[in-house]
Write a protein that holds these residues in place. Structure first.
Motif, PDB file in Angstrom:
ATOM      1  N   ASP A 144     -18.892  94.006 103.324  1.00 48.38           N
ATOM      2  CA  ASP A 144     -17.612  93.768 103.968  1.00 48.38           C
ATOM      3  C   ASP A 144     -17.738  93.259 105.394  1.00 48.38           C
ATOM      4  O   ASP A 144     -16.988  93.640 106.280  1.00 48.38           O
TER       5      ASP A 144
ATOM      6  N   MET B 290      -6.468  95.704 101.036  1.00 42.78           N
ATOM      7  CA  MET B 290      -6.151  94.754 102.088  1.00 42.78           C
ATOM      8  C   MET B 290      -4.784  94.181 101.739  1.00 42.78           C
ATOM      9  O   MET B 290      -4.628  93.509 100.720  1.00 42.78           O
TER      10      MET B 290
ATOM     11  N   LYS C 266     -10.099  98.560 106.801  1.00 45.93           N
ATOM     12  CA  LYS C 266     -11.172  97.815 107.461  1.00 45.93           C
ATOM     13  C   LYS C 266     -10.533  96.934 108.529  1.00 45.93           C
ATOM     14  O   LYS C 266     -10.244  95.762 108.285  1.00 45.93           O
TER      15      LYS C 266
ATOM     16  N   THR D 192      -4.945  97.336 106.497  1.00 45.64           N
ATOM     17  CA  THR D 192      -6.172  97.675 105.800  1.00 45.64           C
ATOM     18  C   THR D 192      -6.917  98.724 106.584  1.00 45.64           C
ATOM     19  O   THR D 192      -6.711  98.905 107.772  1.00 45.64           O
TER      20      THR D 192
ATOM     21  N   ILE E  89      -1.154  92.530 108.482  1.00 42.20           N
ATOM     22  CA  ILE E  89      -2.243  92.902 107.587  1.00 42.20           C
ATOM     23  C   ILE E  89      -2.477  94.393 107.716  1.00 42.20           C
ATOM     24  O   ILE E  89      -2.656  94.910 108.814  1.00 42.20           O
TER      25      ILE E  89
ATOM     26  N   LEU F 246     -13.020  89.407  99.337  1.00 43.54           N
ATOM     27  CA  LEU F 246     -11.954  90.196  98.740  1.00 43.54           C
ATOM     28  C   LEU F 246     -11.876  89.944  97.241  1.00 43.54           C
ATOM     29  O   LEU F 246     -12.303  88.918  96.752  1.00 43.54           O
TER      30      LEU F 246
ATOM     31  N   LYS G 163      -8.564  93.869  97.439  1.00 45.80           N
ATOM     32  CA  LYS G 163      -9.419  94.939  97.941  1.00 45.80           C
ATOM     33  C   LYS G 163     -10.740  94.317  98.348  1.00 45.80           C
ATOM     34  O   LYS G 163     -11.129  93.261  97.830  1.00 45.80           O
ATOM     35  N   THR G 164     -11.392  94.980  99.263  1.00 45.47           N
ATOM     36  CA  THR G 164     -12.656  94.424  99.691  1.00 45.47           C
ATOM     37  C   THR G 164     -13.689  94.664  98.604  1.00 45.47           C
ATOM     38  O   THR G 164     -13.630  95.646  97.879  1.00 45.47           O
TER      39      THR G 164
ATOM     40  N   GLY H 125      -9.650  92.978 108.732  1.00 41.81           N
ATOM     41  CA  GLY H 125      -8.233  92.682 108.809  1.00 41.81           C
ATOM     42  C   GLY H 125      -7.921  91.729 109.935  1.00 41.81           C
ATOM     43  O   GLY H 125      -7.215  90.741 109.753  1.00 41.81           O
TER      44      GLY H 125
END
Lengths: 1049, 426
Positions: free
Chosen positions: A910, A1011, A1031, A1029, A1027, A938, A1003-1004, A1035
């Protein structure tokens, strides 16, 4: 003028005219004025109402909110219905800020007109369900104000409040924590063991060395008596991080929560944070010390390690000093008393005499509590008697008196010494104490006592009332024990007393005379006079003045004042039997789901995520892609990498087991759920997912019957998908189709067969495929790259096939693995630098066959030379830590002008870090890099709008990044936006109910965190891009990459 | 919750009042004045006062009393903390929190109070948000405003209030991106008489606690996501965080990960566990004695540096609250200057830098009131000092990484060790 408190009401009409002013500053000041004077000039205030009503409909949320604020602050009873209407409307406003203000308005309206209570409670109930962290604090405040007894409203929201708590702003946290404390006291059983168990536990702690068996037995006993309610545990766990808050009020609130709710062994963790607060302002110190004082009476151990933090500085204000002293005294025990006494000695010398006096009392209390040091203390106090300062001496006399009373043995010397002091001491309390002492122990000092009486008799008229009473007492006692010497003196004193101004003293004189002076009338009583006067008196107990406070809830105003403040709500006692915990999960599926999601989030664990998507599936019809996609992913995963994935999934399972064992103590509902999912995953991941597939299948059938429109977006993209797969697979497809032909057949059987057989069948399917894939492997040496890529392509086509099956032969495919496959290729190796070997790569946006955390990359190698290039393979890999890469199998040879497409899997963890490796041929090697655009990290997820919003609600706070962008005019249609966004990033489209809002979900790849992307079109060609998320880094990078996509033409 | 707020200066004038609910008359403050009179010293005014119908909760900041009136049960710390936040905001806006500053900016003060509290419940207290709602006054802006007639009230709702990073405003832009950290460590200590007399290494027994805080100053554009790691995070015993810090990462990795607010703020405060031995960087030799039955006494104090890693001790100031009987002091100092205020009886000795070769010394005669008894207690010495480029606990910032933005900021770290509440008993 308002600020100065002058009356400015005569200007009212002139000011109110300005309410329609354009200038915001003037407007605000007019608001201030209105709120202040509207009550006095109600009729005129009504003139302004229409302005606010208009503003309530304003598109700008700020204006809506402030209009509501002012409207509700105008305290004019006539407009109550208007306010009610406005509140109702605002409570369902889209903007959480407006809803927050609505919550505030509830309180205002309630104080204006309590008759609206029922209606307001409805609104509160509605707002309590709100998921926004902004609203939570305010609505709980309103709840506390309007209907604190309606605890039933909390049940359903209890878990939500607990989980949201960390993200709520700090003031809201305080209110919520206090409310939850009260709630928990009514809903859970006491975690404090019954007294006898408590003893057992202590016993356990003390006797470390006793045999294990005994220990166990006792443990069992303790366990049997109490297991904590999972929700109770949830509350404690979620409040713990708040101890680190910078806001003293929050820390204090958590501390009181732990004090009132946590098992005794856990409450200790708050002490560290409370001690930290002591470094802050004077006022904060004052309150915190007060609370510590109360705590330290009951549980000494909590603050003992921090003893030194309570040492007094000479610069502290007196009130702080005395509080610290109080705490030090409470903490005194055998171990630390010597240090403490030395410390006290310093304090006694303090210039602050009030404090010095308090210290002496403290020493007295220590002396009575700890018998070992009584003598030392007494000696020390006697030394103080020679002090020059009167207050100190007086205080020590009083304390010595109390001490001697507890130990009436041989202290004649001290009494004599004090008798001598009588001449010098003028403080009445001290004089009275000395006289009392002499009277009480006059038998021990037979010579001095009469002399003292003589002296005091002389000065009787000038003494304070208190002293006079004691002189009378002394006289009476001496008369009884030593009537020979003192008879006349006593009578003289009694005569003086008879004509005293104070009726109290006259009373006492009369009483004593009747009692002791023998005359004819005196009856039986005088016989017992001696007994009455010289009875053994019980020693007074020296108690902390803070003892009385412990029935108040800590941290409250009432506790500080030691009296009940208005609106103070008593903490109820623990219930004997906990009310039904099921109350809290009335909306069982939803609540439980939220709960598991939350767990999954905190643990950042993937497995629960999987489970989650399943439950989502159950709820929602339109969402099916993600699970099916994953189905394939896992299926392939399982079959391809049996050994590898097993070890991997085993570790996952272990993780999970740990988790669930963690949780099992904590939660009934969740443990149920999680164990469910756990066992599922244990038995076979395939089974879990197959069930979803089946469900989605049946749902699809329903859908088909209905002819819903959700298919639209799918069909277009599935077209592109199939075409792309056709492109990339080219000739290999037919082969794979041939091979896979047998398998779909199996699967068809599986799906058409009964449900009970399903798991078995499904398990068969992967086995079968395993064989088939092995075949492929066998095939590899010849055309392995082709085969591998075929397999990669295979997955979606298989998915499509299977999906077709589950639709029982329908040709419409409702599932998209990816919405769009970018055709853009990136250069890996230029033919010039590669000595004729050129390499390009692109992201196929398919679940990678090598591992579900990898991104699949398709590399096209082409030979531009006129010779064969032999043995193309991947050499040394230089990857950042954590990254993994699965290369392609070596290519024997590549014919001139020929090209070949191979696929690789790279786990980018990621991150957008570059994966570098060497591409080697028979006699050369080239360093190449692959850097992924963030959009390729993603995997698309399909979910319904509802779920999307729910998820978004969970991912607020720091997990949200947003930006406002200008959108080029040609991009403003929804089709273009969707196209452009999915082109830039591998996102799944979420069907949206509104035309101007587009939602995308993914999703990652590595961690599977969600996400969520929202594009909200505004007027004048701007758009809000949000955004959400976990992460955040990805994001924000994604946000930045999406910006130009939409703004460019 | 909070009903009204009164600001009272030290002479007892109510110079500002604000009501959030119905109006409470000024007379309620009489109870406060009563308590103030009783307390003699301003420091001793009880923070919570109960009156027949209301409760008064007050704080004392910068010679102003902030007195809030409440009617119902509320956690007192809640109110106190909020009042301090108000004072902080004023300080932030006007540079100082004084009566004149507040009177000069009464409009802004009113607007601020209006935004900070709604119906007695705190609304927006983050300074970043407030500054977007109501712009702080500058000379330039006031000139521009008076000409153009525009106001200093923002007309849009700051995004932060709605977004989920309430402490940072959107659209921050700087040409120079800088991040400065001040690691300021403060030593709180009470050094006992015996320890000081013998001039031995101060035992930990009497050293209270070492308390530290990190201040940060950020000028970073966009929304940077920072992560900061320490060389030795295990030193930190008890920490409190700014709300921007992600607690979970700290729990698991001991890394501070956060999106910072703009400007100056306190990121974390921490305490070092008492197990870690902390060397006190200065020592004091003192000889203070008052002769019996004579109106004079001797005073002799020497301050010297202890081992402190080659850094010089600067900014040394010693203040002593002398006993009331002291009339005057006749002293000579080898370094720096001293003043004695005969009214408050405070002796202040500004030493400056300590050089180990020549230790600063202050000695002379203390004149006492004739006839007054000898003070029984020697005054305690309060010492301030500063050591640049040294974190006494040994804490070191390891690295700061930034994600989410492309530019490279200028980063600077400064360590300072200071005396907190450092007291030597004599």
């Amino acid at each position: 003028m308002i600020a100065k408190g002058k009356n400015a009401s005569e200007l009212f009409p002139a000011v109110v005219k300005n309410v329609a002013s354009k200038n915001i500053e003037i407007k605000k000041l007019v608001y201030v004025y209105l709120m202040r004077y509207a009550e006095e000039q109600q009729d005129l205030a009504l003139l302004s109402i229409s302005t606010f009503q208009r503003a309530l409909k304003d598109p700008n949320q700020l204006i809506r909110a402030s209009a509501l604020r002012v409207l509700s602050s105008i305290r004019v009873p006539i407009i109550v219905p208007i306010m009610m209407l406005a509140i109702k409307e605002a409570s369902s406003d889209l903007s959480p800020y407006v809803r927050k203000n609505a919550a505030h308005a509830i309180q205002k309206l309630y104080s204006l007109d309590p008759e609206q209570k029922e209606m307001l409670i409805e609104v509160i109930e509605k707002l309590l369900k709100d998921r926004s962290t902004l609203v939570a604090g305010s609505v709980v405040m309103a709840f506390e104000e309007v209907c604190p007894d309606r605890i039933d409203l909390i049940h359903k929201n209890y878990r939500k409040l607990c989980t949201l708590l960390v993200d709520v702003e700090e003031w809201g946290q305080v209110v919520i924590i206090h409310m939850l404390t009260r709630y928990a006291r009514t809903q859970f059983v006491s975690p404090w063991k019954k007294d006898d168990d408590d003893v057992v536990e202590e016993y356990n702690e003390n006797n470390f060395y006793e045999s294990d068996e005994e220990q166990k037995e006792k443990d069992r006993k303790v366990k049997k008596t109490y297991t904590m309610d999972p929700d109770h545990r949830l509350l404690l766990r979620n409040t713990k991080p708040l101890l680190q808050s910078r806001n003293a009020a929050v820390v204090m609130a958590v501390a009181q929560l732990y004090w009132h709710l946590a098992p005794k062994s856990e409450a200790g963790i708050v002490s560290k944070s409370l001690v930290r607060l002591l470094r802050s302002n004077r006022e904060v110190q004052y309150i915190v010390l007060q609370n510590i004082a109360t705590m330290s009476i009951q549980r000494k151990g909590m603050f003992e390690p921090y003893l030194k933090s309570f040492y007094v500085r000479s610069t502290d204000p007196t009130m702080i000093k005395t509080l610290k002293l109080e705490i030090l005294t409470n903490l005194a025990n055998e171990a630390n008393i010597s240090t403490l006494l030395r410390e006290f000695q310093t304090y006694v010398k303090s210039q602050d005499k009030q404090f010095a006096a308090a210290t002496i009392q403290a020493i007295g209390r220590c002396a009575t509590n700890i018998t070992e040091v009584t003598d030392t203390c007494l000696n020390g106090l006697v030394c103080l008697l020679s002090n020059r300062d009167e207050i100190v001496v007086a205080e020590s006399v009083v304390v010595i008196k109390k001490l001697l009373q507890t130990q009436p043995a041989h202290h004649g010397e001290i009494i004599k010494h004090m008798a001598k002091l009588l001449d010098n001491i003028t403080v009445p309390v001290a004089r009275a104490s000395i006289l009392w002492l002499i009277g009480e122990y006059c038998e021990r000092v037979p010579k001095i006592a009469p002399d003292v009486l003589r002296k005091t008799a002389k000065s009787f008229t000038n003494e304070d009332d208190l002293v006079k009473l004691q002189i009378l007492n002394l006289g009476a006692k001496l008369y009884l024990t030593n009537s020979k010497q003192t008879k006349l003196l006593t009578q003289y004193v009694l005569n003086l007393g008879k004509y005293d101004q104070s009726y109290d003293i006259r009373d006492r004189t009369r009483f004593i005379r009747q009692l002791i002076v023998p005359n004819e009338k005196s009856g039986a009583l005088s016989k017992y006079a001696k007994k009455i006067f010289l009875a053994q008196k019980p020693a007074p107990l020296l108690e902390s003045p803070f003892k009385a406070r412990d029935h108040f809830q800590l941290g409250t105003l009432s506790h500080t004042l030691n009296s009940k403040a208005a609106g103070y709500l008593e903490l109820s006692d623990w219930p004997e039997v906990a009310p039904d915990p099921a109350l809290r999960n009335i909306e069982a599926p939803e609540a439980a789901k939220e709960w598991t999601v939350f767990l999954g989030k905190t643990k950042k664990e993937k497995p629960s995520e999987k489970f989650y998507s399943e439950s989502e599936e159950e709820e929602d019809e339109s969402a099916s892609t993600s699970a099916t996609g994953r189905f394939w992913e896992t299926n392939l995963h399982v079959s391809f990498f049996m050994s590898e994935s097993e070890s991997g999934s085993e570790s996952e399972k272990e993780d999970k087991e740990e988790d669930s064992s963690d949780e099992s103590s904590g939660s009934s509902s969740s443990s149920e759920e999680s164990s469910d999912s756990e066992s599922d995953s244990k038995e076979s991941t395939v089974k879990t997912t197959s069930r979803t597939a089946e469900e989605s299948g049946s749902e699809d059938i329903k859908k088909k019957a209905k002819g819903t429109t959700t298919k639209r977006n799918a069909s277009s993209s599935s077209d592109s998908e199939s075409s792309s797969s056709e492109e990339s697979s080219s000739d290999s497809k037919s082969e794979s189709d041939l091979k896979s032909g047998s398998e779909p057949g199996k699967c068809r059987k599986a799906t058409s067969s009964k449900k009970e057989e399903k798991p078995v069948q499904d398990r068969k399917a992967p086995n079968k495929k395993d064989v088939f894939l092995l075949d492929l492997d066998d095939f590899c040496p010849v055309t392995s790259p082709v085969a591998v890529s075929a397999a990669a392509v295979l997955s979606p086509s298989l998915a499509a096939d299977l999906e077709g099956l589950s639709l029982s032969g329908s040709s419409v495919i409702d599932v998209t693995t990816q919405v769009y496959v970018p055709t853009k290729t990136h250069e890996l190796l230029h033919r010039m630098s590669g000595k004729g070997l050129a390499a390009h790569y692109h992201f196929s946006r398919q679940p990678c066959i090598f591992g579900d955390r990898m991104v699949s990359v398709q590399v096209t190698l082409s030979n531009t030379t006129d010779q064969k290039i032999e043995n193309i393979h991947i050499g040394e890999k230089k990857l950042p830590p954590g990254m993994r890469m699965q290369g392609f199998n070596p290519i024997e040879s590549l014919a001139p002008e020929g090209s070949i497409t191979v696929s690789m899997g790279i786990d980018f963890c990621d991150s957008t870090q570059t994966a570098s490796f060497q591409l080697c041929t028979k006699d050369d090697h080239f360093n190449v890099n692959i850097q992924p655009p963030v959009g390729e990290l993603l995997l698309p997820v399909t979910m319904s709008e509802k779920d999307f919003k729910k998820e978004q609600g969970m991912l607020t706070g720091m997990n949200e990044t947003s930006a406002t962008i200008a959108v080029a005019p040609q991009n403003s249609t929804s089709l273009v936006i969707i196209e452009r966004v999915v082109k830039a990033a591998n996102l799944g489209v979420v069907p949206s109910g509104q035309d101007n809002i587009h939602r995308f979900a993914a999703k990652t790849v590595h961690s599977g965190s969600l996400m969520l992307v929202t594009v909200e079109l505004k007027e004048s060609s701007t758009a809000q891009l949000i955004i959400n998320t976990e992460k955040t880094v990805i994001g924000s990078v994604l946000l930045r990459e999406l910006k130009p996509v939409l703004s460019q033409g | 919750m909070i009903h009204s707020l009164f600001l009272i200066n030290c002479t007892g004038d109510i110079f500002l009042e604000k009501h959030w609910k119905s109006v409470v008359s000024q007379s309620v403050c009489d109870y406060f004045f009563e308590a103030q009179e009783k307390a003699v010293d301003v420091e001793n005014v009880p923070p919570v006062i109960s009156t027949p119908h209301h409760y008064l909760i007050s704080i004392y900041r910068d010679k102003i009393f902030f007195v809030s009136v409440i009617q119902t049960e509320v956690p007192p710390l809640f109110v106190i903390e909020f009042l301090h936040r108000v004072a902080d905001t004023f300080q932030d806006y006007f540079g100082e929190c004084s009566e004149t500053a507040i009177k000069d900016n009464v409009v802004i003060v009113y607007e601020l109070l209006e935004e900070m509290l709604d119906n007695g419940f705190p609304l927006a207290t983050e300074s970043n948000i407030l500054k977007e709602l109501i712009k702080p006054p500058t000379i330039l802006r006031s000139v521009v405003n008076s000409i153009t007639g525009s106001s200093n009230v923002g007309d849009t709702l700051p995004t932060g209030q709605l977004s989920n990073i309430p402490w940072r405003r959107a659209g921050v832009k700087y040409t120079n991106n800088e991040a400065y950290f001040d690691v300021i460590e403060e030593i709180d200590a009470i050094i006992d008489k015996s320890a000081a007399l013998h001039n031995v290494c101060y035992t930990l027994d009497k050293v209270l606690s070492v308390f530290f805080c990190c201040f940060f100053f950020f000028k970073l554009s966009g929304i940077p996501d920072l992560s900061l790691s320490f060389m030795n995070p295990r030193l930190l015993d008890d920490v409190s965080f700014h709300p921007c810090i992600r607690f979970k990462r700290w729990e698991s990795e001991r890394v501070l990960s956060f999106i910072p607010p703009d400007g100056n703020f306190r990121l974390i405060s921490y305490r070092v566990s008492s197990q870690n031995l902390v060397a006190i960087p200065v020592y004091v030799k003192h000889m203070i004695s008052f002769k019996e039955n004579s109106s004079s006494g001797r005073f002799d104090v020497t301050i010297g540096p202890k081992q402190n890693m080659g850094k010089t001790v600067e900014g040394v100031v010693m203040t002593v609250h002398m006993p009331k009987a002291v009339l005057n002091m006749n002293l000579t100092s080898t370094q720096g200057s001293y003043t004695f205020d005969p009214v408050t009886k405070v002796l202040t000795w500004d030493v400056g830098k300590i050089t180990p070769q020549k230790l600063p010394n202050l000695k002379g005669i203390v004149n006492l009131q004739s006839g007054a008894p000898k003070p029984e207690e020697n005054p305690s010495l309060n010492i301030q000092f500063k050591i640049q480029q040294l974190a006494i606990s040994g804490l070191k910032v390891n690295r700061l990484d930034m994600y989410g933005e492309k530019y490279k900021p200028f980063k600077g770290v400064k360590y300072i060790t200071k005396a907190g509440k450092f007291q030597v008993r004599t």
